[in-house]
Design a protein around this motif. Structure first.
Motif, PDB file in Angstrom:
ATOM      1  N   GLU A   1       0.828  -1.206   0.000  1.00 44.82           N
ATOM      2  CA  GLU A   1       0.000   0.000   0.000  1.00 44.82           C
ATOM      3  C   GLU A   1       0.859   1.252   0.000  1.00 44.82           C
ATOM      4  O   GLU A   1       0.513   2.257  -0.627  1.00 44.82           O
ATOM      5  CB  GLU A   1      -0.961   0.019   1.192  1.00 44.82           C
ATOM      6  CG  GLU A   1      -1.910   1.197   1.182  1.00 44.82           C
ATOM      7  CD  GLU A   1      -2.672   1.343  -0.132  1.00 44.82           C
ATOM      8  OE1 GLU A   1      -2.927   2.496  -0.542  1.00 44.82           O
ATOM      9  OE2 GLU A   1      -3.018   0.327  -0.764  1.00 44.82           O
TER      10      GLU A   1
ATOM     11  N   ARG B   1       1.917   1.671  -3.512  1.00 46.11           N
ATOM     12  CA  ARG B   1       0.770   2.116  -4.316  1.00 46.11           C
ATOM     13  C   ARG B   1       0.527   3.610  -4.129  1.00 46.11           C
ATOM     14  O   ARG B   1       0.127   4.302  -5.061  1.00 46.11           O
ATOM     15  CB  ARG B   1      -0.490   1.346  -3.938  1.00 46.11           C
ATOM     16  CG  ARG B   1      -0.561  -0.021  -4.523  1.00 46.11           C
ATOM     17  CD  ARG B   1      -1.934  -0.622  -4.249  1.00 46.11           C
ATOM     18  NE  ARG B   1      -1.991  -1.966  -4.761  1.00 46.11           N
ATOM     19  CZ  ARG B   1      -2.419  -3.009  -4.073  1.00 46.11           C
ATOM     20  NH1 ARG B   1      -2.847  -2.852  -2.834  1.00 46.11           N
ATOM     21  NH2 ARG B   1      -2.438  -4.199  -4.608  1.00 46.11           N
TER      22      ARG B   1
ATOM     23  N   ASP C   1      -5.637   3.373   1.467  1.00 45.00           N
ATOM     24  CA  ASP C   1      -6.466   3.451   0.263  1.00 45.00           C
ATOM     25  C   ASP C   1      -7.940   3.325   0.620  1.00 45.00           C
ATOM     26  O   ASP C   1      -8.792   3.337  -0.243  1.00 45.00           O
ATOM     27  CB  ASP C   1      -6.058   2.392  -0.760  1.00 45.00           C
ATOM     28  CG  ASP C   1      -6.428   0.988  -0.348  1.00 45.00           C
ATOM     29  OD1 ASP C   1      -6.724   0.777   0.846  1.00 45.00           O
ATOM     30  OD2 ASP C   1      -6.420   0.095  -1.207  1.00 45.00           O
TER      31      ASP C   1
ATOM     32  N   ARG D   1      -4.600  -4.781  -7.516  1.00 43.99           N
ATOM     33  CA  ARG D   1      -4.707  -5.155  -6.094  1.00 43.99           C
ATOM     34  C   ARG D   1      -4.197  -6.543  -5.889  1.00 43.99           C
ATOM     35  O   ARG D   1      -4.146  -7.376  -6.684  1.00 43.99           O
ATOM     36  CB  ARG D   1      -6.159  -5.094  -5.660  1.00 43.99           C
ATOM     37  CG  ARG D   1      -6.617  -3.683  -5.638  1.00 43.99           C
ATOM     38  CD  ARG D   1      -7.500  -3.495  -4.431  1.00 43.99           C
ATOM     39  NE  ARG D   1      -7.360  -2.146  -4.051  1.00 43.99           N
ATOM     40  CZ  ARG D   1      -6.691  -1.725  -2.984  1.00 43.99           C
ATOM     41  NH1 ARG D   1      -6.126  -2.532  -2.171  1.00 43.99           N
ATOM     42  NH2 ARG D   1      -6.617  -0.470  -2.699  1.00 43.99           N
TER      43      ARG D   1
END
Length: 186
Positions: free
Chosen positions: A110, A113, A175, A186
C-alpha cells in the motif's frame, strides 16, 4: 542556494544493527557526489527536511490531503511544478528509527501504491516511475528480511521473531478513503 525552496538531509537509524554499515554506505555515496553536498534532487525526505515559507505559500493550496497520497512525494512534486528547486545537504543529518523496515511486505504494498497514485495525480506516472516503485518494494523485501529477526526492544537478534515478527508500524497512507485510482493491480 537562493533558488532552493526546500532542503532535505541524510539520516541513519539510531536503533539498527546495521547503523555502521549504513553510515559507511552514505559516506561512500557522499564522497562520490551521489548523495549530499549541496546537490539538487527531485524529492525530499519528510523526516529530515525544511521548506522556505515563500515556497510553502506557493504550493500550500496545491498539495493533497488525500490519505491515499504519499505526502512527501506530493509536496516535492508540487514544489517542482512551481519551478522550486530542492537540495540535499550532507550537514542536515538526523537519526531516525528504522521501524518501517518491520512492515511486512504485503502491507508495504500500500505504501508503494501511494507513490504510484501520487505520480498519477500529478500526470507524471510513466512506465519508468512504476518500475522504480516496484524496485523500491523489492528493496523493502530485502530490508524486511534483514530486520525480521531483530528485536529493537532488546537490541539483539532473536529467533522467536521468526514466528511473532513483533509489532508493525502503522502505515502513513491508506487506500480506504482515497478517491484516487491506482494503476497497480490489487
Amino acid at each position: 542556494m537562493a533558488a532552493v525552496g526546500a532542503v532535505s538531509g541524510l539520516n541513519n537509524s539510531y536503533d539498527s544493527p546495521y547503523r555502521g554499515l549504513k553510515k559507511r554506505y552514505y559516506e561512500k555515496q557522499v564522497a562520490k557526489g551521489l548523495f549530499g553536498g549541496e546537490r539538487r534532487v527531485n524529492n525530499i525526505h519528510g523526516a529530515n527536511m525544511v521548506i522556505r515559507r515563500s515556497a510553502w505559500d506557493q504550493v500550500r493550496e496545491a498539495i493533497s490531503t488525500d490519505p491515499g497520497i504519499h505526502e512527501d512525494v506530493d509536496l516535492a512534486l508540487c514544489l517542482r511544478e512551481h519551478d522550486i528547486e530542492l537540495a540535499q545537504l550532507t550537514d542536515l543529518f538526523v537519526d531516525i528509527s528504522p521501524r518501517r523496515a518491520l512492515t511486512p511486505p504485503l502491507e508495504y504494498i500500500e505504501y508503494t501504491r501511494s507513490m504510484v497514485r501520487t505520480y498519477d495525480v500529478h500526470g507524471l506516472l510513466t512506465p519508468e516511475v512504476a518500475r522504480v516503485v516496484r524496485l523500491q518494494w523489492l528493496g523493502h523485501l530485502g530490508v524486511y528480511a534483514a530486520y525480521r529477526l531483530y528485536d529493537p526492544d532488546r537490541g539483539r537478534f532473536a529467533l522467536s521473531r521468526a514466528f511473532s515478527g513483533g509489532v508493525e508500524r502503522a502505515m502513513p497512507v491508506s487506500d480506504q478513503t482515497s478517491g484516487v485510482k491506482s494503476r497497480l493491480p490489487r
